[in-house]
Design a protein around this motif. Sequence first.
Motif, PDB file in Angstrom:
ATOM      1  N   GLY A 124      -2.607  -5.055  -8.774  1.00  9.96           N
ATOM      2  CA  GLY A 124      -2.639  -4.287 -10.145  1.00  9.96           C
ATOM      3  C   GLY A 124      -2.278  -2.933  -9.927  1.00  9.96           C
ATOM      4  N   PHE A 125      -2.336  -2.055  -8.883  1.00 14.33           N
ATOM      5  CA  PHE A 125      -1.996  -0.701  -8.689  1.00 14.33           C
ATOM      6  C   PHE A 125      -0.409  -0.504  -8.730  1.00 14.33           C
ATOM      7  N   LEU A 126       0.363  -1.697  -8.770  1.00  7.51           N
ATOM      8  CA  LEU A 126       1.625  -1.588  -8.766  1.00  7.51           C
ATOM      9  C   LEU A 126       2.395  -1.654 -10.085  1.00  7.51           C
ATOM     10  N   ASP A 127       1.337  -1.878 -10.938  1.00  7.22           N
ATOM     11  CA  ASP A 127       1.765  -1.902 -12.381  1.00  7.22           C
ATOM     12  C   ASP A 127       2.262  -0.485 -12.864  1.00  7.22           C
TER      13      ASP A 127
ATOM     14  N   LEU B 107      -6.417   0.371  -5.324  1.00  9.24           N
ATOM     15  CA  LEU B 107      -5.530   0.782  -4.205  1.00  9.24           C
ATOM     16  C   LEU B 107      -6.303   1.098  -3.062  1.00  9.24           C
ATOM     17  N   SER B 108      -7.614   1.603  -3.428  1.00  9.64           N
ATOM     18  CA  SER B 108      -8.622   1.994  -2.354  1.00  9.64           C
ATOM     19  C   SER B 108      -9.055   0.630  -1.616  1.00  9.64           C
ATOM     20  N   ARG B 109      -9.228  -0.224  -2.266  1.00  9.70           N
ATOM     21  CA  ARG B 109      -9.612  -1.646  -1.585  1.00  9.70           C
ATOM     22  C   ARG B 109      -8.706  -2.201  -0.729  1.00  9.70           C
ATOM     23  N   ALA B 110      -7.214  -2.276  -1.242  1.00 10.66           N
ATOM     24  CA  ALA B 110      -6.023  -2.887  -0.486  1.00 10.66           C
ATOM     25  C   ALA B 110      -6.012  -1.904   0.649  1.00 10.66           C
ATOM     26  N   LEU B 111      -6.194  -0.509   0.816  1.00 13.47           N
ATOM     27  CA  LEU B 111      -6.077   0.167   2.025  1.00 13.47           C
ATOM     28  C   LEU B 111      -7.132  -0.114   2.619  1.00 13.47           C
TER      29      LEU B 111
ATOM     30  N   VAL C  67       0.878  -1.358   0.001  1.00 12.04           N
ATOM     31  CA  VAL C  67       0.276  -0.087   0.113  1.00 12.04           C
ATOM     32  C   VAL C  67       0.867   1.264  -0.109  1.00 12.04           C
ATOM     33  N   LEU C  68       1.918   1.308   0.867  1.00 10.93           N
ATOM     34  CA  LEU C  68       2.843   2.366   0.910  1.00 10.93           C
ATOM     35  C   LEU C  68       3.624   2.409  -0.515  1.00 10.93           C
ATOM     36  N   ALA C  69       4.082   1.650  -1.036  1.00  9.21           N
ATOM     37  CA  ALA C  69       4.366   1.770  -2.516  1.00  9.21           C
ATOM     38  C   ALA C  69       3.271   2.148  -3.522  1.00  9.21           C
ATOM     39  N   GLY C  70       2.044   1.975  -3.382  1.00 11.76           N
ATOM     40  CA  GLY C  70       1.068   2.366  -3.950  1.00 11.76           C
ATOM     41  C   GLY C  70       0.635   3.697  -3.813  1.00 11.76           C
ATOM     42  N   LEU C  71       0.869   4.177  -2.806  1.00 10.72           N
ATOM     43  CA  LEU C  71       0.436   5.700  -2.650  1.00 10.72           C
ATOM     44  C   LEU C  71       1.728   6.455  -2.942  1.00 10.72           C
ATOM     45  N   ILE C  72       3.008   6.043  -3.063  1.00  9.06           N
ATOM     46  CA  ILE C  72       4.030   6.751  -3.477  1.00  9.06           C
ATOM     47  C   ILE C  72       3.948   6.849  -5.135  1.00  9.06           C
TER      48      ILE C  72
END
Length: 616
Positions: free
Chosen positions: A540-543, A555-559, A471-476
């Motif tokens: 998927g949001f890390l792609d 990302l919202s669902r992971a968070l 999640v941290l990587a996704g927010l960055i």
Amino acid sequence: MLSPQWLDQLRTRITLSALIGRSVRLIRAGREFKACCPFHNEKSPSFTVNDEKGFYHCFGCGAHGDAIRWMTDHQGLEFMDAVKELAAEAGMDVPAPDPRAAKQAEQRASLHDVMAAAQEWFVANLEGEGGKAARDYLATRGFDAATVRKFGFGFAPDERQSLKAALARFPEPMLIEAGLRIAVEGRDPYDRFRGRLMLPIQDVRGRAIAFGGRILAKDKTDAPKYLNSPDTPLFDKGRTLYNLHRAAPAARQSGRMVVVEGYMDVVALAAAGIEEAVAPLGTALTEEQIELLWRQVETPVLCLDGDAAGQRAAMRAVTRALPMLRPSHSLRIARLPEGLDPDDLVKKKGPEALRTLLGEAQSLLDVLWVQERDGASLATPEDKAGLKARLMAHVDAIADSDIASLYRRELLDRYSAFAFPPRPDRRQSNFAPRRGGRDFEKPRPPSSPESLGRLRRASQGSARDALSAAVLAGLIRWPLEIDRHADALARTPALDPRFGRLLDCCDAAMTLESGQLSTILAEHGLEGPDPAEYAGLRFGFLDPDADPAQAAQDLSRALELLVERPVLEAALADATERFESDLSEEAFEEQQRLLKRKLEFDRRLRHMATRNAAVP
């Protein structure tokens, strides 16, 4: 004879501003164009052209029309000449005359004659000796003579054959087809409306196409209070809004269209000075009626009763509108005080009270959230999960992907705040209410070192680290999402300290890019997550090539999982501690229930981290 469908297609293929702009200098004003009116002399522009709605309108002289009307009224062409010129420009062939369509048009014209004659007769009856009861009722409603004339009130005598005798120049089958008479097998036809106050239902050109009648005799409890015409070649109740031909010009000036439950409410509002009101005709608001409303204003207001029936009507409107939503087009819903209709509210508190109520109307999303949240018990985790499932089912009904994504984000945020509120720190007090009935239980000893160790291990396991890092990587990677999730992160205990630095950046109102965030973390002795930290979770949001809208949704669902997990793990640790303390059946069942929830949580995480996965 040209069909209405073909003419509508022709209008949609013509850009009205381009057509009018050939002879009038137009200036863009938001979504519209403005100009000095070409139909009368003026110094300041009051003439508007709206391509989206397909009409022009002058607020000075009242000139109004579409592309065809422009060609006839401004260019001076005959109707067919105007149609042929526009069709050539649009690349459409004008269809050859259809004898059957011409015959149907002739039949409709004849039915219009029937309805006009019936309206004249009803009005004459109201003014005659037999209409006294109807006139008395109108007086009790406070309708003055001008309002009665404006809306065309009339009266139908309580007789079975009086209309037939009055309209004897029209054949019986035509009276039946117009819905004025009822044919029953084996019996003589008879008048549909008897002993009723009559009100004409008109089309957009102001022609009577149907009637509504209110019963006057109080002893006829078996008869419906209100009776409308049946569907006829002139009248389709699901495609008609009462008073639209009067309300549309008023709505263009006020910027608001109000939908009330019945036509008597419409008349009452007009008498109070609120003229932009319409009503459906004995049915819930249909998709076709919503489209009619959107042609006038982008966000009409539904004014509904505050009782249970009004709440059901609100949800029916929500479910009808959701699949149709498009940018800038929605509904708002105003709730009347329980037990009052619009007329009652205006009489008791004045028109301004109703205007205030309309101005405070709720958005479609707010109504959806409140109705689903308050519509069922939410005492158990299963109940709360059911709430989430219902909300997401509504979101899935929205056809527009952008609007669906925004609804999903907002509803999930509200659901998370509701289902996972901040837990009070129980260490601040050694006292707590007892379930059984005594005011307080004995002070509990602090948790043992072994129990605290179990809790610490539960909150620092490798799965938690991996999810936090992902999640941290996704927010960055998607820094614009930080601000939207800041409140949820701030309420979540025992998070990776790097989240705190991101929230500090958010609090500082910075507009940051991914590279800047990594630099800020490094300046505070922290490093961004290494891909190895979340190697087992391929979100998927890390792609790097992910679609931004889909990435934000994932990302919202992971968070959401990240926020939910500490609450679940803390509850499981507490349940385990209670079971070890008293070894009761109740404590064991609670622990097992939470263990099942934890397993289900892990299954959801695995499913989400591999669906539409991207290789990090």
